[in-house]
Design an enzyme around this catalytic site. Structure first.
Site, PDB file in Angstrom:
ATOM      1  CG  MET A  93      -1.758   1.392   1.360  1.00 34.15           C
ATOM      2  SD  MET A  93      -2.892   1.406   0.008  1.00 34.15           S
ATOM      3  CE  MET A  93      -2.771   2.967  -0.515  1.00 34.15           C
ATOM      4  CB  ILE A  94       2.187   3.477  -2.511  1.00 35.88           C
ATOM      5  CG1 ILE A  94       2.851   2.395  -3.253  1.00 35.88           C
ATOM      6  CG2 ILE A  94       2.928   4.781  -2.533  1.00 35.88           C
ATOM      7  CD1 ILE A  94       3.450   2.435  -4.631  1.00 35.88           C
ATOM      8  CG  HIS A 151       1.603   1.479   4.759  1.00 38.17           C
ATOM      9  ND1 HIS A 151       2.184   1.847   6.012  1.00 38.17           N
ATOM     10  CD2 HIS A 151       1.151   2.519   4.090  1.00 38.17           C
ATOM     11  CE1 HIS A 151       2.247   3.452   5.839  1.00 38.17           C
ATOM     12  NE2 HIS A 151       1.432   3.574   4.958  1.00 38.17           N
ATOM     13  CG  ASP A 203      -6.043   5.461   1.141  1.00 37.01           C
ATOM     14  OD1 ASP A 203      -6.994   5.870   0.074  1.00 37.01           O
ATOM     15  OD2 ASP A 203      -5.618   6.244   1.948  1.00 37.01           O
TER      16      ASP A 203
HETATM   17  N1  LIG Z   1       8.038   5.226  11.798  1.00 35.93           N
HETATM   18  C1  LIG Z   1       7.138   6.190  11.293  1.00 35.93           C
HETATM   19  N2  LIG Z   1       7.411   6.934  10.375  1.00 35.93           N
HETATM   20  C2  LIG Z   1       6.471   7.850   9.700  1.00 35.93           C
HETATM   21  N3  LIG Z   1       5.389   8.061  10.275  1.00 35.93           N
HETATM   22  C3  LIG Z   1       5.070   7.299  11.343  1.00 35.93           C
HETATM   23  C4  LIG Z   1       6.062   6.401  11.693  1.00 35.93           C
HETATM   24  N4  LIG Z   1       5.363   5.827  12.964  1.00 35.93           N
HETATM   25  C5  LIG Z   1       4.229   6.126  13.044  1.00 35.93           C
HETATM   26  N5  LIG Z   1       4.040   7.308  12.267  1.00 35.93           N
HETATM   27  C6  LIG Z   1       2.610   8.083  12.105  1.00 35.93           C
HETATM   28  O1  LIG Z   1       2.040   7.522  10.918  1.00 35.93           O
HETATM   29  C7  LIG Z   1       1.447   8.772  10.182  1.00 35.93           C
HETATM   30  C8  LIG Z   1       1.415   8.295   8.911  1.00 35.93           C
HETATM   31  O2  LIG Z   1       0.409   7.242   8.718  1.00 35.93           O
HETATM   32  P1  LIG Z   1       0.484   6.274   7.521  1.00 35.93           P
HETATM   33  O3  LIG Z   1      -0.753   5.562   7.739  1.00 35.93           O
HETATM   34  O4  LIG Z   1       1.534   5.294   7.894  1.00 35.93           O
HETATM   35  O5  LIG Z   1       0.626   7.238   6.419  1.00 35.93           O
HETATM   36  P2  LIG Z   1       0.134   7.069   4.910  1.00 35.93           P
HETATM   37  O6  LIG Z   1      -0.573   5.652   5.051  1.00 35.93           O
HETATM   38  O7  LIG Z   1      -0.343   8.141   4.629  1.00 35.93           O
HETATM   39  O8  LIG Z   1       1.648   6.851   4.138  1.00 35.93           O
HETATM   40  C9  LIG Z   1       2.537   9.795  10.705  1.00 35.93           C
HETATM   41  O9  LIG Z   1       1.428  11.203  10.733  1.00 35.93           O
HETATM   42  C10 LIG Z   1       3.160   9.427  12.065  1.00 35.93           C
HETATM   43  O10 LIG Z   1       2.563  10.145  12.965  1.00 35.93           O
HETATM   44  C1  LIG Z   2      -7.345  11.118   1.353  1.00 39.02           C
HETATM   45  C2  LIG Z   2      -6.015  10.428   1.039  1.00 39.02           C
HETATM   46  C3  LIG Z   2      -4.558  11.132   0.665  1.00 39.02           C
HETATM   47  C4  LIG Z   2      -5.286   9.584   2.340  1.00 39.02           C
HETATM   48  O1  LIG Z   2      -4.273   8.752   1.905  1.00 39.02           O
HETATM   49  P1  LIG Z   2      -3.067   8.593   2.856  1.00 39.02           P
HETATM   50  O2  LIG Z   2      -3.176   9.753   4.026  1.00 39.02           O
HETATM   51  O3  LIG Z   2      -3.204   7.314   3.549  1.00 39.02           O
HETATM   52  O4  LIG Z   2      -1.668   8.684   2.390  1.00 39.02           O
HETATM   53  C5  LIG Z   2      -6.201   9.431  -0.119  1.00 39.02           C
HETATM   54  O5  LIG Z   2      -7.306   8.452   0.354  1.00 39.02           O
HETATM   55  C6  LIG Z   2      -6.686   9.835  -1.425  1.00 39.02           C
HETATM   56  O6  LIG Z   2      -5.731  10.496  -1.819  1.00 39.02           O
HETATM   57  N1  LIG Z   2      -8.053  10.274  -1.766  1.00 39.02           N
HETATM   58  C7  LIG Z   2      -8.306  10.660  -2.778  1.00 39.02           C
HETATM   59  C8  LIG Z   2      -9.551  11.597  -2.663  1.00 39.02           C
HETATM   60  C9  LIG Z   2     -10.909  11.035  -1.989  1.00 39.02           C
HETATM   61  O7  LIG Z   2     -10.701   9.845  -1.439  1.00 39.02           O
HETATM   62  O8  LIG Z   2     -11.979  11.584  -2.297  1.00 39.02           O
HETATM   63  K   LIG Z   3      -3.203   5.540   5.734  1.00 42.12           K
END
Ligand SMILES: Nc1ncnc2c1ncn2[C@@H]1O[C@H](COP(=O)(O)OP(=O)(O)O)[C@@H](O)[C@H]1O
Ligand SMILES: CC(C)(COP(=O)(O)O)[C@@H](O)C(=O)NCCC(=O)O
Ligand SMILES: [K+]
Length: 254
Positions: free
Chosen positions: A16-17, A23, A104
């Site tokens: 999952m990017i 992830h 996502d």
């Molecule tokens: N090792 C880490 N590196 C980066 N963010 C982390 C880490 N551990 C916890 N977090 C928290 O996770 C949040 C990002 O959530 P995450 O679901 O990983 O992001 P995304 O899916 O948007 O890439 C950050 O705001 C941070 O507070």
């Molecule tokens: C809102 C998000 C950026 C959340 O992604 P993340 O925080 O996990 O990186 C993602 O779901 C996205 O790009 N959504 C597109 C707009 C929408 O869901 O309506």
């Molecule tokens: K997320």
């Protein structure tokens, strides 16, 4: 289905990017073995092997890779990697999904519904904080998007000269704080908690039997803040960081 991983090889990887990081999940057939996070790729992947620091040592390289991404610039870096399948909204067995919806969010709600039942509400505390609700007919009701916890702290630290960057605390500060870091923390966290509580209350008015699941990198913290400030509401919340991976499995098996 011939695109389901189990028909090709028992072992496969899900990626999952997200906007903050990558992830990863390692599956053996429909069993989730382990998950981990890495930084984004910094340049296109041109070999047929994952960078060594991307894979846990116990996992064989060049496994089938299923990618879901909300970061197009990152998705592009994977186009030459062999044995890759990009998951798109069309493959998600949910109704009323709109074309610009984050994959996502769709995957997380599919995973949540399959595990905990429909209707359900997923709150994903990631780079952005999202709320996504689906009814008992697996039809999207809708949702909301706001800056994630860390993003809110970062925005103040970068845009306001006198405000420092504050790390997410384990416990909530005084609501009426008398020092700068706590005032920032109070403003962000009590507002996020209060706002999410109004969404939860409204959702439960419509779907009283709904499950509510927190996911995302900040979900553990968010749940602990809820326990401190809205304990009764927190008792209705579940937390599962792997919802998206289960959604990927269910979307491949559907
Ligand atoms: N090792 C880490 N590196 C980066 N963010 C982390 C880490 N551990 C916890 N977090 C928290 O996770 C949040 C990002 O959530 P995450 O679901 O990983 O992001 P995304 O899916 O948007 O890439 C950050 O705001 C941070 O507070
Ligand atoms: C809102 C998000 C950026 C959340 O992604 P993340 O925080 O996990 O990186 C993602 O779901 C996205 O790009 N959504 C597109 C707009 C929408 O869901 O309506
Ligand atoms: K997320």
């Amino acid at each position: 289905m011939n695109n389901s991983p189990t028909s090709k090889s028992p072992d496969w990887l899900a990626l999952m990017i997200g906007n903050s990081r990558l992830h990863w999940a390692y599956f053996q057939e429909d069993k989730l073995q382990t998950t981990w996070d890495t930084n984004h790729l910094s340049n296109p992947l041109i070999t047929s092997r994952l960078p060594s620091d991307f894979l846990l040592t116990t996992i064989p390289n060049n496994l089938p890779l299923y990618i879901a991404s909300v970061v197009p610039s990152q998705t592009k870096l994977w186009q030459n990697y062999p044995n890759t399948k990009i998951i798109t909204l069309e493959q998600i067995p949910l109704k009323n999904i709109y074309p610009t919806m984050g994959i996502d969010r769709a995957l997380a709600i599919l995973g949540a519904g399959e595990i905990y039942g429909f209707p359900c509400l997923v709150i994903d505390a990631g780079t952005a904080l999202t709320l996504t609700g689906v009814d008992s007919d697996r039809s999207l009701i809708g949702g909301a998007i706001l800056p994630g916890l860390k993003l809110q702290f970062q925005s103040l630290a970068t845009k306001a000269a006198a405000l420092p960057n504050v790390n997410l605390p384990d416990s909530l500060p005084l609501r009426w704080s008398i020092n700068t870091p706590d005032a920032i923390t109070s403003g962000i966290l009590y507002t996020i908690l209060g706002g999410i509580k109004t969404f939860i209350d409204d959702w439960l008015k419509k779907y009283p039997s709904s499950q509510i699941i927190l996911t995302g990198g900040d979900s553990q913290l968010l749940l602990s803040y809820f326990k401190q400030e809205y304990f009764k509401t927190s008792e209705k919340l579940k937390q599962n960081k792997n919802l998206i991976f289960w959604g990927i499995l269910f979307s491949l098996l559907s």
